[in-house]
Design a protein around this motif. Sequence first.
Motif, PDB file in Angstrom:
ATOM      1  N   ALA A  90      -5.231  -0.064   2.292  1.00 56.52           N
ATOM      2  CA  ALA A  90      -3.586  -0.078   2.246  1.00 56.52           C
ATOM      3  C   ALA A  90      -3.183  -1.010   3.435  1.00 56.52           C
ATOM      4  O   ALA A  90      -2.439  -1.926   2.964  1.00 56.52           O
ATOM      5  CB  ALA A  90      -3.286   1.181   2.424  1.00 56.52           C
ATOM      6  N   ASP A  93      -3.643  -4.575   2.191  1.00 58.94           N
ATOM      7  CA  ASP A  93      -2.762  -4.628   0.933  1.00 58.94           C
ATOM      8  C   ASP A  93      -3.966  -4.559  -0.188  1.00 58.94           C
ATOM      9  O   ASP A  93      -3.589  -5.330  -1.364  1.00 58.94           O
ATOM     10  CB  ASP A  93      -1.905  -5.791   1.088  1.00 58.94           C
ATOM     11  CG  ASP A  93      -0.849  -5.779   1.675  1.00 58.94           C
ATOM     12  OD1 ASP A  93      -0.251  -4.613   1.570  1.00 58.94           O
ATOM     13  OD2 ASP A  93      -0.281  -6.440   2.322  1.00 58.94           O
ATOM     14  N   TRP A  95      -4.547  -2.270  -2.697  1.00 57.72           N
ATOM     15  CA  TRP A  95      -4.126  -1.030  -3.134  1.00 57.72           C
ATOM     16  C   TRP A  95      -4.752  -0.888  -4.684  1.00 57.72           C
ATOM     17  O   TRP A  95      -5.256   0.551  -4.703  1.00 57.72           O
ATOM     18  CB  TRP A  95      -2.752  -1.162  -3.784  1.00 57.72           C
ATOM     19  CG  TRP A  95      -1.568  -1.161  -2.299  1.00 57.72           C
ATOM     20  CD1 TRP A  95      -1.240  -2.038  -1.766  1.00 57.72           C
ATOM     21  CD2 TRP A  95      -1.582   0.006  -1.718  1.00 57.72           C
ATOM     22  NE1 TRP A  95      -0.568  -1.425  -0.727  1.00 57.72           N
ATOM     23  CE2 TRP A  95      -0.728  -0.209  -0.631  1.00 57.72           C
ATOM     24  CE3 TRP A  95      -1.840   1.484  -1.763  1.00 57.72           C
ATOM     25  CZ2 TRP A  95      -0.028   0.679   0.228  1.00 57.72           C
ATOM     26  CZ3 TRP A  95      -1.288   2.184  -0.926  1.00 57.72           C
ATOM     27  CH2 TRP A  95      -0.589   1.754   0.205  1.00 57.72           C
ATOM     28  N   ALA A  98      -7.615   1.025  -2.548  1.00 56.73           N
ATOM     29  CA  ALA A  98      -7.139   2.325  -2.037  1.00 56.73           C
ATOM     30  C   ALA A  98      -6.931   3.515  -3.068  1.00 56.73           C
ATOM     31  O   ALA A  98      -7.135   4.670  -2.918  1.00 56.73           O
ATOM     32  CB  ALA A  98      -5.934   2.040  -1.440  1.00 56.73           C
ATOM     33  N   VAL A  99      -6.284   2.821  -4.423  1.00 58.03           N
ATOM     34  CA  VAL A  99      -5.974   3.772  -5.445  1.00 58.03           C
ATOM     35  C   VAL A  99      -7.497   4.647  -5.830  1.00 58.03           C
ATOM     36  O   VAL A  99      -7.542   5.685  -6.212  1.00 58.03           O
ATOM     37  CB  VAL A  99      -5.216   3.273  -6.621  1.00 58.03           C
ATOM     38  CG1 VAL A  99      -5.269   4.076  -7.551  1.00 58.03           C
ATOM     39  CG2 VAL A  99      -3.722   3.125  -5.853  1.00 58.03           C
ATOM     40  N   PHE A 115       1.468   7.361  -1.856  1.00 52.82           N
ATOM     41  CA  PHE A 115       1.726   5.930  -1.398  1.00 52.82           C
ATOM     42  C   PHE A 115       2.474   5.566  -0.216  1.00 52.82           C
ATOM     43  O   PHE A 115       2.291   4.767   0.733  1.00 52.82           O
ATOM     44  CB  PHE A 115       2.192   4.910  -2.596  1.00 52.82           C
ATOM     45  CG  PHE A 115       1.174   4.926  -3.571  1.00 52.82           C
ATOM     46  CD1 PHE A 115       0.080   4.697  -3.550  1.00 52.82           C
ATOM     47  CD2 PHE A 115       1.815   4.964  -5.072  1.00 52.82           C
ATOM     48  CE1 PHE A 115      -1.080   4.570  -4.463  1.00 52.82           C
ATOM     49  CE2 PHE A 115       0.908   4.716  -5.891  1.00 52.82           C
ATOM     50  CZ  PHE A 115      -0.561   4.535  -5.629  1.00 52.82           C
ATOM     51  N   ALA A 119       1.334   3.941   3.287  1.00 51.31           N
ATOM     52  CA  ALA A 119       1.875   2.420   3.482  1.00 51.31           C
ATOM     53  C   ALA A 119       2.263   2.587   5.026  1.00 51.31           C
ATOM     54  O   ALA A 119       2.166   1.589   5.824  1.00 51.31           O
ATOM     55  CB  ALA A 119       2.902   2.063   2.540  1.00 51.31           C
TER      56      ALA A 119
END
Length: 160
Positions: A90, A93, A95, A98-99, A115, A119
């Motif tokens: 994260a 950036d 994502w 991260a997901v 999220f 963040a």
Amino acid sequence: MSCLCRFSTADHIVIWSVRTWSRGRSEWHRVENELSGPFGVEAGQSLSRNLYTLYYLIGGAATREFLLAPLKCARISEDEQLLVGVLAEAQRDNWPFAVACLENFLPQTCLRHAFEPIAAIATILDRAGYRFTRQPELLSHEALKAYRHGPDRAPSIASH
């Protein structure tokens, strides 16, 4: 388990705080107090609040047991490494990765709730000069095979 000594200060903050959180709500004041020193009161409180929110979400919605090492253990569990990996990606950036890490222990219906605190944690630590350790070994994790397969994988977030 990996040795905690090879991880950055940002990683240590997350590992220490999640282990403290797991000991019970009465212990959380230690995290709030400790983070207010190096980050200042406002940023420390925001960091503490977002860490607590993330851990509360994981604790209440995890799809499986989330394993933590003992508070004073010098090793980091695979689940702790996944958590740090989420925040590291994260902060960069990245994502999708991260997901993919989050999907290992949170249901899709809860991902969107994670999220904002993720963040915020990544941003607060980054602004203070604390960077997470890049963890390329996470790509070998069984749960992240879908991420390695690229754009052909199923959408990672369910719409409501």
